[in-house]
Design an enzyme around this catalytic site. Sequence first.
Site, PDB file in Angstrom:
ATOM      1  N   ASP A  22       0.924  -1.057   0.067  1.00  0.00           N
ATOM      2  CA  ASP A  22      -0.043   0.057  -0.253  1.00  0.00           C
ATOM      3  C   ASP A  22       0.857   1.256  -0.062  1.00  0.00           C
ATOM      4  O   ASP A  22       0.252   2.323   0.145  1.00  0.00           O
ATOM      5  CB  ASP A  22      -1.054  -0.182   1.186  1.00  0.00           C
ATOM      6  CG  ASP A  22      -2.117  -0.874   1.040  1.00  0.00           C
ATOM      7  OD1 ASP A  22      -2.808  -1.052   0.000  1.00  0.00           O
ATOM      8  OD2 ASP A  22      -2.545  -1.757   2.060  1.00  0.00           O
ATOM      9  N   ASP A  62      -5.733  -5.032  -5.902  1.00  0.00           N
ATOM     10  CA  ASP A  62      -5.514  -3.448  -5.318  1.00  0.00           C
ATOM     11  C   ASP A  62      -4.086  -3.115  -5.715  1.00  0.00           C
ATOM     12  O   ASP A  62      -3.482  -1.869  -6.116  1.00  0.00           O
ATOM     13  CB  ASP A  62      -5.736  -3.365  -4.018  1.00  0.00           C
ATOM     14  CG  ASP A  62      -6.928  -4.013  -3.577  1.00  0.00           C
ATOM     15  OD1 ASP A  62      -7.191  -5.140  -4.013  1.00  0.00           O
ATOM     16  OD2 ASP A  62      -7.559  -3.578  -2.559  1.00  0.00           O
TER      17      ASP A  62
END
Length: 408
Positions: free
Chosen positions: A119, A182
């Site tokens: 992330d 993602d």
Amino acid sequence: MKLVKRLMVLPLAILLLSSCKEKKDNLLDVDKELSYCETQIHKSIADISGKNMMPRNIMDSLNHWKLVPIEISEWTVGFWPGTLWYNYENTKNTDDLETATHYTDLLKPLTTLSAYDHDLGFQIFCSYGNGYRLTGREDYKQIILNAADTLATLFNPKVGTILSWPREVDNGRFAPFNTIMDNMINLEMLYWAAKNGGNKKLYDIATKHAETTMNHHFREDGGCYHVALYNPETGDFIKGVTHQGYADRSLWARGQAWAIYGYTFVYRETQDKRFLRFAEKVTDLYLSRLPKGEYIPFWDFDDPAIPNAPRDASAAAVVASALLELSQLEDNTDKAKEYKEAATNMLIELSSDKYQSRETKPSLLLHSTGHWPNGSEIDASINYADYYYIEALTRYKKMLNGKSVIGY
């Protein structure tokens, strides 16, 4: 007499149809919607002022932001600073610049840590990336370059992807090696770094990750799994499963949105037509599965509770932003027109009283779904929905002014 009435009614019907079409074409007043975003952002600033934390969500029954600490484990902390940078880009107001700078600089403790998970792109590129794009600050640039190198430490050359969740390998839940959809979004930071003074190998890592994901992370129809599991020693693909979707083989809306957004910029950076054709494939499936005459998906296209399942405005915002860029990258004029019209309709619907928060909350949008299987953030305002919404509006305004939205 009846014939005369019909002849009189026909021009009126044509006029009404014409005026309806004209109204539809002008339904999106982008300056008005960006002004709305500015108003809501200032409400949010007042709501969270002085707490040095980041707004994460507002549940449907609440009226104030839930704040989260600035920690490496909080994947959404870069979205609020990024939203502030887009607001500054549109207002050019020095107070907005100071606010964007303040919340971006709060992330600095995260910039010196080793890789926690994939992330880093969401955390650093949405914040410092937009900050550097708009200010040219050299310290921001170096932070992005460092973050790209850190993210690259999670790349496994045998598998050909970045390890998304090291913690999920350690606890055995998504072992022995996992990559989630993602993760595609975080490749953009690697591409940027490779052409802005960073290691050129970052380009190769990003492209290999995109290739491996394209080969194993999707079903024949172009629908994606949320999580792909690999053997880290041999590189063999084991299976695809879900984490946030309804089922392993269901079409989770935001996962498909990440794929659309990711393969759009992978084509932009590589100019490899394989990626353009694949971006079209994953996009066309998504568009074909939308509810008839609507542009905001249910959170998972295969939830058996439809039409009583929750929607996901965040997925629509991600796709709207991606399709504006894809429409300018297209080598097929019909596809370009189709994607631009779809993106516009998504923004029109997101900008309606059904999806804008308006007087009810300080957020930009309502009705996003975070993690349905976990019962988390269902029918909520969520910071990443707001981020991609204002990004899409900013891109749309650039297109109206005849500017390119291609690139970062």
